[in-house]
Design a protein around this motif. Structure first.
Motif, PDB file in Angstrom:
ATOM      1  N   GLN A 120       0.740  -1.070   0.254  1.00 38.40           N
ATOM      2  CA  GLN A 120       0.030  -0.035  -0.112  1.00 38.40           C
ATOM      3  C   GLN A 120       0.920   1.291  -0.095  1.00 38.40           C
ATOM      4  N   PRO A 132     -16.556   8.594   3.278  1.00 40.19           N
ATOM      5  CA  PRO A 132     -16.665   8.335   2.012  1.00 40.19           C
ATOM      6  C   PRO A 132     -18.076   8.216   1.383  1.00 40.19           C
ATOM      7  N   GLN A 166     -10.330   6.261 -10.593  1.00 41.15           N
ATOM      8  CA  GLN A 166     -10.162   5.912  -9.269  1.00 41.15           C
ATOM      9  C   GLN A 166      -9.464   7.227  -8.690  1.00 41.15           C
ATOM     10  N   ILE A 180     -17.333  -0.081  -0.383  1.00 48.03           N
ATOM     11  CA  ILE A 180     -16.878   1.237  -0.240  1.00 48.03           C
ATOM     12  C   ILE A 180     -15.342   1.388   0.543  1.00 48.03           C
ATOM     13  N   GLY A 181     -14.428   1.982  -0.080  1.00 49.38           N
ATOM     14  CA  GLY A 181     -13.177   1.823   0.472  1.00 49.38           C
ATOM     15  C   GLY A 181     -13.040   3.180   1.408  1.00 49.38           C
ATOM     16  N   LYS A 182     -11.837   2.990   2.276  1.00 48.62           N
ATOM     17  CA  LYS A 182     -11.389   3.727   3.310  1.00 48.62           C
ATOM     18  C   LYS A 182     -10.438   4.782   2.723  1.00 48.62           C
ATOM     19  N   ILE A 183      -9.827   4.349   1.650  1.00 46.40           N
ATOM     20  CA  ILE A 183      -8.509   5.088   1.157  1.00 46.40           C
ATOM     21  C   ILE A 183      -9.099   5.496  -0.237  1.00 46.40           C
ATOM     22  N   LEU A 184      -9.782   4.735  -1.145  1.00 45.20           N
ATOM     23  CA  LEU A 184      -9.767   5.155  -2.353  1.00 45.20           C
ATOM     24  C   LEU A 184     -11.318   5.147  -2.615  1.00 45.20           C
ATOM     25  N   VAL A 185     -11.538   5.997  -3.963  1.00 43.48           N
ATOM     26  CA  VAL A 185     -13.078   5.817  -4.210  1.00 43.48           C
ATOM     27  C   VAL A 185     -13.169   5.615  -5.701  1.00 43.48           C
ATOM     28  N   TRP A 186     -14.042   4.828  -6.329  1.00 47.56           N
ATOM     29  CA  TRP A 186     -14.111   4.682  -7.721  1.00 47.56           C
ATOM     30  C   TRP A 186     -15.389   5.172  -8.198  1.00 47.56           C
ATOM     31  N   TYR A 193     -15.444  -3.025  -5.239  1.00 51.46           N
ATOM     32  CA  TYR A 193     -14.738  -3.978  -3.996  1.00 51.46           C
ATOM     33  C   TYR A 193     -15.520  -3.469  -2.713  1.00 51.46           C
ATOM     34  N   ALA A 208     -18.802   0.827  -6.555  1.00 53.74           N
ATOM     35  CA  ALA A 208     -18.230   0.137  -5.486  1.00 53.74           C
ATOM     36  C   ALA A 208     -18.026  -1.266  -5.784  1.00 53.74           C
TER      37      ALA A 208
END
Length: 204
Positions: A63, A88, A179, A127-133, A125, A123
Motif C-alpha cells: 500500500q 466516503p 479512481q 466502499i473504500g476507506k482510502i480510495l473511491v471509484w 470492491y 463500489a
C-alpha cells in the motif's frame, strides 16, 4: 492538483505510476518537483510527501498513499479549494472528475484541454476507506491518462479525492472506472503541514 489556500499550496498525486500536473522524481533530498504555472516553470518553496508514500509499492505489491503537498511562491495564482471532511461517498452518489487528460487515448494530441466528467460513485470492491471509484451512469467515460492529480468533487463542489488512476474495457486505459485517493482520511497530515507553513484550508 488542487490549490488550497494562500500561501499557495497544491495537493497532488505523486510517484509510482502517476502522470500528473507535476514532474516527480525520487532523490536523496526527497521529491523534486517543477510545476507549470501560467505557462512558466515554478520551483516550489517546500514539498511534503505523505508519510505513508512508498515509492516501491507497485513492485512490492504494498500500500502507498501517493499524495504530496507543495508550497508555491506567494505570487502563484490559484483559486482556493474546499476539501470534503465527510465520510466516503456511497455507491450511486454524484461525483465529478476534473482534469486536462486525454479525451481520446488513441491520440496523444487530445490532451491539454480542461474537461469535467459527471460520474457516479461505484463500489466494485465495497466502499473504500482510502480510495473511491467512479464511472458514468451509463458505464462509459470518465478519467483518462493525464487526469491524475486532478480533483474529484461532490455535488456541493468540495474536493472528495485526488484522481490517481483510470481503466477501460478490453485492455483500454480509459472509459470505465476513475479512481481517486480520498482526502478526508488525511486531514490531520494536511492540516498539520499547512499550519507549519502558515497556511490553512477549509473543510466542509
Amino acid at each position: 492538483g488542487e490549490t488550497l489556500r494562500s500561501p499557495s499550496v497544491v495537493l497532488l498525486m505523486i510517484g509510482n505510476s502517476a502522470t500528473s500536473v507535476a514532474q516527480t522524481t525520487s532523490a536523496a533530498v526527497g521529491c523534486l518537483i517543477q510545476m507549470m504555472i501560467n505557462g512558466a516553470m515554478v520551483a516550489p518553496q517546500s514539498v511534503e510527501r505523505h508519510p505513508q508514500f512508498n515509492g516501491r509499492a507497485i513492485q512490492a505489491r504494498q500500500q502507498s498513499i501517493d499524495l504530496a503537498l507543495v508550497r508555491l511562491p506567494d505570487t502563484a495564482d490559484g483559486a482556493p479549494a474546499f476539501l470534503s471532511a465527510a465520510p466516503p461517498p456511497t455507491a450511486g452518489a454524484a461525483i465529478s472528475a476534473h482534469g486536462f487528460g486525454l479525451t481520446d487515448e488513441r491520440r496523444a494530441a487530445s490532451t491539454g484541454q480542461y474537461r469535467r466528467s459527471d460520474l457516479v460513485v461505484a463500489a466494485p470492491y465495497g466502499i473504500g476507506k482510502i480510495l473511491v471509484w467512479a464511472q458514468r451512469a451509463n458505464g462509459s467515460g470518465g478519467g483518462c491518462q493525464g487526469d491524475s492529480g486532478g480533483p474529484m468533487r461532490n455535488a456541493s463542489g468540495a474536493v472528495v479525492a485526488i484522481i490517481s488512476w483510470s481503466t477501460g474495457h478490453n485492455g483500454a486505459q480509459c472509459g470505465h472506472y476513475t479512481q481517486g485517493i480520498l482526502v478526508a482520511p488525511h486531514r490531520p497530515w494536511i492540516d498539520k503541514t499547512l499550519a507549519r507553513w502558515g497556511a490553512q484550508t477549509q473543510w466542509r
